[in-house]
Scaffold this active site. Structure first.
Site, short mmCIF file in Angstrom:
data_model
loop_
_atom_site.label_atom_id
_atom_site.label_comp_id
_atom_site.label_asym_id
_atom_site.label_seq_id
_atom_site.Cartn_x
_atom_site.Cartn_y
_atom_site.Cartn_z
N ASP A 141 34.93 32.09 35.42
CA ASP A 141 35.89 30.99 35.36
C ASP A 141 36.08 30.27 36.69
OD1 ASP A 141 36.81 31.02 32.73
OD2 ASP A 141 38.04 32.79 33.12
C1 GLC Z 1 38.81 36.79 33.15
C2 GLC Z 1 38.76 35.93 31.92
C3 GLC Z 1 37.35 35.91 31.36
C4 GLC Z 1 36.35 35.56 32.42
C5 GLC Z 1 36.47 36.50 33.62
C6 GLC Z 1 35.53 36.13 34.75
O1 GLC Z 1 38.62 38.11 32.78
O2 GLC Z 1 39.65 36.38 30.94
O3 GLC Z 1 37.27 34.99 30.32
O4 GLC Z 1 35.07 35.62 31.88
O5 GLC Z 1 37.80 36.45 34.09
O6 GLC Z 1 35.87 34.94 35.37
#
Ligand code: GLC
Length: 817
Positions: free
Chosen positions: A504
C-alpha cells in the site's frame, strides 16, 4: 521469558501473568455482534460496525494499567464476632482481572480460548473463575462469574460489574466533547425481584437502539454517571472509585455526560469454602423494553451453560476439517488450533477492529484485497460463509474489472481507500481485483461448487435510483478482472501500478509499472486456465495460457536484473529493486511471485529465491526489501515515512513470508521452506517473548527488521493476511495436502527428519486419514499411494485422492521415495 503456555488439550493458550509485554487480546462473537477482550478483562464491543455502532469505549493508546471499557470490582470485609457484617471495617476493593486496581495477585491465569476468554485468578484468598463469551447468534456478551471464599474465614462479598459506554459513532466520541455528552442518557428498569436492567441510549440517525447491562442477581443500587461513580468531581480514579467506599452506589440515571453501567450486587455472607455465581449480560436491542423477555432467559444458568457448550461444538466442527500430527508440537498447535482460528477472525473482522486497527472512521471497513485472501484461509472450514464474502466482494467490483478498495459491511458503500487523498495519483489499486480470481478458484477447488461460477452478481456502479447498472456471472467477473490488467499496461508492457499494489505504501507517479502485479496477473491466469480445463472449456483455457505466455515473455525480457527480479519501474522507466540502486535493491514479492506465477523457471527461479535467502533473511523472518529507505522521499510515497526496518520500509512484514514458503515448496526446497515457516512461527517463540512482545498464539502483521534498533519487535497482531497464507503454506504446501478440482492432492515438502506425519482431512463431505511414511527421510516425492488398500496413480511425484461419497471415511497410505 515465558508469559504463558499452550494447552492444546483444552485448545487454549494460558497467559500466566497479567503483565504481558504488550496488551494481548482475544476475539469474542463476530462482526454481527462482538469485539475483543484483552488479557486483563477490558474490551470493546460493537454490533455490525465498529465505527457507527460501537458499544464500549476502549482507548487503546492509554497505558496498560488503565481502565479499558469493562471490568469487575469485588469488595469484601470480615464478619464481626457477632456474625453480622462489620460496618466499622473498610471494604477491601479489588478487581479479579488485575486492571484497574492493580492489586497483587496470588495466582492469575487468562485462558485464551476459542471464542471465549476465561480468567482463573486468586486475590486475598478469593478464587475467581470468569468466562467471557458471546453466545452464537446473540447480540449480548456474557460474563459468567464464579467466586469462592478460600480464605478459611467467613466474609461478606459484593460484586460490581462496570462498563463504560461510547457514543455509537466511535470517532465522534473522540472528536466532539459537547454534542456527544449532551446526547447520552441512561435509565434503570427494576423488576419485582429486585433485579435491575440499565438501559443506555443515544439517538442514531440510522434508527435508535439501546445498550443494556443486566445480571442474574438482584442489585441493591446502581450508577450510570461516571463522574458520580468515580467521585470527588472525577478526582476519584478507576483504580479506587470513591463510590465503592460507601455501602451503596448513588443510583443516578444519567441525563447527559459520560455514561457507564455499574450494578451493586451484595452477594451476602460467604462461609469459608462457599461459592457464588453471577452472570452479567451486556447487549443491544431496539429498546430495552423489547429485550426484557430475552434478558430474563439469559439469567438462567442452564441457558448460559448450554450456549457455552454450543460454542465448543461449533469450534470442534470447524477444526475437525483438518487435524495433523507431526513430530513438532509448535507446528501442531498452530495448524490444529490457533492458525485456523486466526483465519476465522481475519475473515470476520478483515482489518476493521483490533488494538491496532481501531475501526473508528466510517470510511474504513472490509478491504477487497485483504478479504479475498482471508476467504482463502477458511474455504475448507466454512465454504458457504466464504462464498457469501466472495459475493459481497464481487459486488464492489467495477464494470471495467477493477475493484473498489474497501466497503462498509452495513451500508455496502465502497470507497477508494487512501488513494482518494492523493488527487494527483491514480485511484485504483492494480492488484485488488486479481485476488478475487484466486479466491473464487480456491472456493471451487474445495467445494466442487462449479454452479457458483454462473451465479449473477451486480457490479458496483449504480443508476440514479441506486439500482446496479449491470450484473454478470462470477466467471465473467473474473474474466473482466484479468482483462482490466491486460489492457492497463505501461511502457514495458507491464501492468501499471495504479495508486499502489499489495504494498500500500509504494505510491509512485502515474505511469509507473508493477512487476508484482504482473506476477499476480500471471497467477490468476494459471488459476483461470486450470478452472477452464476442469470445467471443460479448452478454448478459454488456451486463451488464458496465451495471455500468461505473453506476460511471462515481457517480464523475462525487461525485469530480470541478473540475480533477482526488479520490483517496479517508475514513470520514467527507472527500475526500483535493482543492483544499480543504492537503496531498496532486492524486494521479496517480485521473487516469490515470479515463482508462484510460473514466470520464473529453472535457473532464474532458483537464483531469485537464493537472493531472497542471501539478502532478505533474518532469524526473525524475511524482510520486504533491502537496504531500507532512509528519509522521506515524495517520489516513493508512504514507504519512506517509516524509519529503516519498520513495516513496509524493509521490515519483516510477515504476510510476505508464507509466499516464500510456497515458492520454495514449488521449486522443491523443503528444508528452506521449513526454516522460513518455523522462524516466524509464534508458538516456537514462546520462551523468548521479551523482544517480540506480542501474542505467541497469533501471527502479527509486522516485526521490526534488522536495520531497526528494536529488531524482532512484533506489532499489529491478529488482523493480518499472514494468517491465511501461513495456513495455506503449512497445510497445502509443506504437508502438501490440498484440494483440487478432481480430488485431494498429496504432495508433501517436509523436513526429512520427520520420517512421516498424519493428516485427517474432511473434503467434500468424506473423511480421509492420510498417513505419510518417509522411511528414507526424502521429505518429498510420492513413490507409493493407496486408498483403502487400492493403489493410486502417481504423477510428477504427487498423488490425487479421488472424491469419495459424502459421509464415508477412508484410509490413505502414502510413501515418499
Ligand atoms: C496492510 C493492508 C494490506 C496490505 C499490506 C501491505 O496489511 O491491510 O492490504 O497488502 O498492509 O502494504
Amino acid at each position: 521469558m515465558e508469559y504463558g503456555r499452550f494447552d492444546d488439550e483444552a485448545k487454549e493458550y494460558v497467559i500466566t501473568t497479567p503483565r504481558t509485554p504488550a496488551k494481548w487480546i482475544n476475539y469474542v462473537g463476530t462482526l454481527d455482534f462482538g469485539g475483543f477482550v484483552d488479557s486483563t478483562g477490558g474490551g470493546t464491543l460493537c454490533k455490525g460496525d465498529p465505527s457507527l455502532n460501537r458499544i464500549v469505549k476502549y482507548i487503546a493508546q492509554t497505558p496498560a494499567g488503565d481502565f479499558k471499557g469493562q471490568t469487575l470490582y469485588a469488595r469484601f470485609r470480615p464478619i464481626a464476632e457477632s456474625g453480622a457484617p462489620d460496618r466499622r471495617e473498610a471494604w477491601r476493593v479489588f478487581s479479579p482481572f488485575y486492571v484497574p486496581t492493580l492489586d497483587q495477585w496470588e495466582s492469575w491465569e487468562c485462558r485464551v480460548g476459542l471464542g471465549y476468554t476465561r480468567f482463573v485468578t486468586r486475590f486475598y484468598g478469593l478464587d475467581f473463575d470468569i468466562r467471557i463469551f458471546v453466545p452464537r447468534g446473540e447480540s449480548r456478551e456474557i460474563r459468567d462469574i464464579r467466586a469462592r471464599n478460600s480464605t478459611g474465614r467467613k466474609l461478606e462479598l459484593d460484586l460490581v460489574p462496570v462498563v463504560e459506554y461510547t457514543h455509537f459513532d466511535a470517532l465522534k466520541q473522540l472528536t466532539n466533547a459537547d454534542w456527544v455528552p449532551q446526547t447520552m442518557q441512561s435509565r434503570a428498569l427494576g423488576d419485582e425481584r429486585g433485579r435491575i436492567v440499565l438501559a443506555q441510549c443515544a439517538y442514531m440517525k440510522r434508527g435508535t437502539s439501546e445498550n443494556f447491562l443486566a445480571s442474574s442477581a438482584p442489585a441493591s443500587s446502581f450508577e450510570t454517571d461516571r463522574k458520580r461513580f468515580l467521585g470527588a468531581n472525577e478526582y476519584g480514579t478507576w483504580s479506587r472509585p470513591q463510590s465503592l467506599d460507601a455501602e451503596e452506589l448513588g443510583s443516578h440515571e444519567a441525563c447527559r455526560g459520560d455514561n457507564i453501567g455499574a450494578l451493586m450486587h451484595r452477594m451476602g455472607v460467604l462461609e469459608a469454602g462457599a461459592s457464588v455465581r453471577l452472570v452479567t449480560q451486556l447487549g443491544q436491542a431496539r429498546t430495552t423494553e423489547d429485550a426484557l423477555a430475552d434478558i430474563e432467559r439469559w439469567r438462567d444458568f442452564g441457558q448460559v451453560d448450554g450456549a457455552f457448550a454450543d460454542l465448543a461444538r461449533f469450534w470442534d466442527e470447524y477444526l475437525s476439517v483438518m487435524r495433523v500430527e507431526t513430530p513438532i508440537p509448535s507446528f501442531d498447535s498452530m495448524v490444529n488450533v490457533h492458525n485456523p482460528r486466526q483465519c476465522f477472525v481475519t475473515k470476520n473482522w478483515s482489518r476493521y477492529l483490533s488494538l491496532y486497527q481501531l475501526g473508528l472512521g466510517a470510511d474504513r471497513g472490509i478491504g477487497f484485497r485483504d478479504s479475498s485472501q482471508d476467504a482463502m484461509g477458511v474455504v475448507a472450514h466454512m465454504g458457504s460463509e466464504a462464498r457469501e464474502l466472495l459475493e459481497k466482494l464481487l459486488s464492489v467490483q467495477r464494470r471495467d474489472g477493477s475493484a473498489m478498495h474497501q466497503f462498509n459491511p452495513v451500508t455496502m458503500v465502497a470507497t477508494e481507500g487512501d488513494s482518494a487523498e492523493y488527487p494527483d495519483r491514480p485511484h485504483y489499486y492494480s492488484d485488488d481485483h486479481l485476488w478475487i480470481a484466486l479466491a473464487v478458484c480456491a472456493y471451487v477447488r474445495e467445494t466442487g461448487d462449479a454452479a457458483f461460477l454462473s451465479k449473477k452478481i451486480p457490479y458496483y456502479e449504480k443508476d440514479a435510483k441506486g439500482k446496479p447498472r449491470e450484473s454478470a456471472a462470477v466467471l465473467e467477473h473474473m474474466a473482466r478482472a484479468v482483462s482490466f490488467t491486460r489492457g492497463d499496461v505501461g511502457q514495458h508492457g507491464l501492468p501499471r501500478l495504479g495508486f499502489a499494489d499489495w504494498n500500500d505504501t509504494v505510491n509512485l507517479r502515474s505511469g509507473a509499472e508493477s512487476v508484482f502485479t504482473a506476477c499476480l496477473y500471471g497467477a490468476a491466469l494459471l488459476e483461470l486456465a486450470a478452472l477452464a480445463e476442469a470445467t471443460g472449456d479448452p478454448k478459454a483455457a488456451s486463451r488464458w495460457r496465451a495471455w500468461h505466455a505473453e506476460m511471462k515473455a515481457r517480464v523475462n525480457d525487461c525485469a530480470w536484473d541478473g540475480e533477482w527480479w526488479i520490483r517496479y519501474f517508475d514513470a520514467d522507466g527507472t527500475p526500483i529493486g535493482s543492483r544499480s540502486a543504492e537503496r531498496a535493491r532486492v524486494w521479496i514479492n517480485s521473487q516469490t511471485w515470479s515463482v508462484i506465477s510460473g514466470f520464473a523457471e529453472g535457473a532464474r527461479a532458483r537464483k531469485c529465491m537464493d537472493s531472497v535467502y542471501r539478502y532478505l533473511n533474518t532469524e526473525r523472518g524475511l524482510k520486504l526489501f533491502w537496504p531500507c529507505y532512509d528519509g522521506y522521499d515524495p517520489a516513493k510515497g508512504g514507504v519512506t515515512t517509516y524509519p529503516p526496518g519498520a513495516k513496509e520500509n524493509g521490515g519483516i512484514f510477515l504476510h510476505a513470508n508464507p509466499w516464500a514458503i510456497v515458492a520454495e515448496c514449488l521449486i522443491g526446497n523443503s528444508d528452506r521452506a521449513w526454516r522460513y515457516y518455523q522462524q516466524i512461527n509464534p508458538a516456537a517463540r514462546n520462551d523468548s517473548l521479551d523482544s517480540f512482545e506480542v501474542e505467541p498464539y497469533v501471527y502479527p502483521q509486522n516485526v521490526l527488521g534488522d536495520e531497526h534498533p528494536q529488531f524482532g519487535l512484533g506489532r499489529n497482531s491478529w488482523l493480518s493476511g499472514t494468517a491465511s497464507w501461513a495456513y495455506q503454506a503449512a497445510t497445502q504446501r509443506i504437508l502438501g495436502v490440498r484440494a483440487d478440482y478432481a480430488g485431494l492432492v498429496v504432495d508433501p515438502r517436509v523436513p526429512g527428519a520427520w520420517k512421516g506425519f498424519t493428516v485427517v482431512r474432511r473434503f467434500r463431505g468424506a473423511t480421509y486419514r492420510v498417513r505419510v511414511l518417509d522411511p528414507r527421510g526424502a521429505g518429498k516425492g510420492v513413490a507409493k499411494a493407496s486408498i483403502d488398500g487400492r493403489a493410486l496413480e502417481i504423477e510428477d511425484g504427487s498423488a490425487t485422492v479421488p472424491v469419495m461419497p459424502a459421509g464415508t471415511a477412508h484410509e490413505v497410505e502414502i510413501e515418499l521415495q
